[in-house]
Design a protein around this motif. Sequence first.
Motif, short mmCIF file in Angstrom:
data_model
loop_
_atom_site.label_atom_id
_atom_site.label_comp_id
_atom_site.label_asym_id
_atom_site.label_seq_id
_atom_site.Cartn_x
_atom_site.Cartn_y
_atom_site.Cartn_z
N GLU A 21 6.43 14.28 10.94
CA GLU A 21 7.29 13.12 11.09
C GLU A 21 6.66 12.06 12.00
O GLU A 21 6.71 10.86 11.70
CB GLU A 21 8.66 13.55 11.63
N HIS A 22 6.05 12.47 13.09
CA HIS A 22 5.42 11.52 14.01
C HIS A 22 4.32 10.74 13.29
O HIS A 22 4.22 9.51 13.43
CB HIS A 22 4.86 12.26 15.23
N HIS A 23 3.48 11.44 12.54
CA HIS A 23 2.39 10.79 11.80
C HIS A 23 2.93 9.78 10.80
O HIS A 23 2.42 8.65 10.70
CB HIS A 23 1.53 11.84 11.09
N ILE A 24 3.96 10.16 10.07
CA ILE A 24 4.55 9.27 9.06
C ILE A 24 5.12 8.02 9.74
O ILE A 24 4.88 6.90 9.30
CB ILE A 24 5.65 9.99 8.26
N ARG A 25 5.88 8.22 10.82
CA ARG A 25 6.47 7.07 11.53
C ARG A 25 5.37 6.13 12.05
O ARG A 25 5.48 4.92 11.94
CB ARG A 25 7.35 7.55 12.68
N GLN A 26 4.33 6.70 12.62
CA GLN A 26 3.24 5.89 13.15
C GLN A 26 2.53 5.13 12.03
O GLN A 26 2.26 3.93 12.16
CB GLN A 26 2.23 6.78 13.90
N LEU A 27 2.26 5.79 10.95
CA LEU A 27 1.61 5.17 9.80
C LEU A 27 2.41 3.97 9.29
O LEU A 27 1.86 2.89 9.06
CB LEU A 27 1.44 6.21 8.69
N LEU A 28 3.71 4.16 9.16
CA LEU A 28 4.55 3.10 8.61
C LEU A 28 4.84 2.00 9.63
O LEU A 28 4.98 0.84 9.27
CB LEU A 28 5.85 3.70 8.06
N THR A 29 4.92 2.35 10.89
CA THR A 29 5.14 1.36 11.94
C THR A 29 3.94 0.42 12.06
O THR A 29 4.10 -0.77 12.32
CB THR A 29 5.41 2.04 13.30
N ASN A 30 2.76 0.96 11.86
CA ASN A 30 1.55 0.15 11.96
C ASN A 30 1.37 -0.79 10.77
O ASN A 30 0.56 -1.72 10.85
CB ASN A 30 0.32 1.05 12.10
N ALA A 31 2.08 -0.56 9.70
CA ALA A 31 2.01 -1.45 8.54
C ALA A 31 2.80 -2.73 8.85
O ALA A 31 3.93 -2.66 9.31
CB ALA A 31 2.57 -0.76 7.31
N HIS A 32 2.21 -3.88 8.61
CA HIS A 32 2.82 -5.14 9.00
C HIS A 32 3.64 -5.81 7.91
O HIS A 32 4.30 -6.82 8.16
CB HIS A 32 1.75 -6.10 9.50
N SER A 33 3.61 -5.28 6.72
CA SER A 33 4.38 -5.87 5.63
C SER A 33 4.84 -4.75 4.69
O SER A 33 4.32 -3.63 4.75
CB SER A 33 3.55 -6.87 4.84
N TRP A 34 5.82 -5.07 3.85
CA TRP A 34 6.28 -4.08 2.89
C TRP A 34 5.14 -3.70 1.94
O TRP A 34 4.97 -2.52 1.61
CB TRP A 34 7.48 -4.58 2.09
N GLU A 35 4.31 -4.62 1.53
CA GLU A 35 3.21 -4.31 0.63
C GLU A 35 2.23 -3.32 1.26
O GLU A 35 1.78 -2.38 0.61
CB GLU A 35 2.47 -5.60 0.21
N GLU A 36 1.94 -3.51 2.54
CA GLU A 36 1.05 -2.59 3.25
C GLU A 36 1.71 -1.21 3.40
O GLU A 36 1.07 -0.19 3.23
CB GLU A 36 0.68 -3.17 4.62
N ARG A 37 2.99 -1.21 3.73
CA ARG A 37 3.74 0.04 3.86
C ARG A 37 3.74 0.77 2.51
O ARG A 37 3.55 1.98 2.44
CB ARG A 37 5.17 -0.27 4.32
N TYR A 38 3.94 0.03 1.43
CA TYR A 38 3.95 0.59 0.08
C TYR A 38 2.59 1.23 -0.24
O TYR A 38 2.53 2.34 -0.75
CB TYR A 38 4.27 -0.54 -0.92
N ARG A 39 1.50 0.53 0.10
CA ARG A 39 0.16 1.10 -0.12
C ARG A 39 -0.03 2.38 0.69
O ARG A 39 -0.60 3.35 0.20
CB ARG A 39 -0.92 0.07 0.23
N GLN A 40 0.44 2.37 1.93
CA GLN A 40 0.32 3.57 2.77
C GLN A 40 1.09 4.75 2.15
O GLN A 40 0.62 5.88 2.16
CB GLN A 40 0.82 3.30 4.19
N LEU A 41 2.28 4.44 1.65
CA LEU A 41 3.08 5.49 1.00
C LEU A 41 2.34 6.08 -0.19
O LEU A 41 2.29 7.31 -0.36
CB LEU A 41 4.43 4.92 0.54
N LEU A 42 1.79 5.22 -1.02
CA LEU A 42 1.08 5.72 -2.19
C LEU A 42 -0.16 6.53 -1.80
O LEU A 42 -0.51 7.50 -2.49
CB LEU A 42 0.70 4.57 -3.13
N GLN A 43 -0.79 6.19 -0.69
CA GLN A 43 -1.93 6.97 -0.20
C GLN A 43 -1.50 8.40 0.19
O GLN A 43 -2.27 9.34 0.04
CB GLN A 43 -2.58 6.28 1.02
N LEU A 44 -0.26 8.54 0.68
CA LEU A 44 0.24 9.87 1.05
C LEU A 44 0.21 10.83 -0.13
O LEU A 44 -0.04 12.02 0.04
CB LEU A 44 1.67 9.78 1.57
#
Length: 152
Positions: A21-44
Amino acid sequence: MTDLSDLAIHYPVGAGMALDEHHIRQLLTNAHSWEERYRQLLQLTRQVPALPPEWRQTEFEVSGCESRVWLVLYKDEEGLYHFAVDSESRIVKALLITLLAAVDHQPADKIQRIQVASYFAELGFAQHITPSRTNGLVAVWKKMSDFCALSA
């Protein structure tokens, strides 16, 4: 056939794993836009293996989801609950991975305290997830929670 306990316990999401959970929160918090967050999610989804074919059967399918979702549930001898998921949709699988990060390898009381809508809102998904997709995620969490209640 793959051993259910081995699959669920070693599935690479949750407490003590690289995708906790900590890793996921950190990964998504560091994303500055929904598009970046979306890319991070797909990388998971590249970090979490697909379920073996024998677990992608009707008996493990969760109804109420927009795309096909399979959920494998297991309770170990210490009372911890383990889950493995897969979906035909990469974004659904990614969203499920974020849910597993909070509940996998945990005791029933922690799992049952999760408020799925609040959790996804905290991660910044609320305004980007369709109501039908949210309903599917809630259906997966409900199946997890019910399993915890029934096997306690």
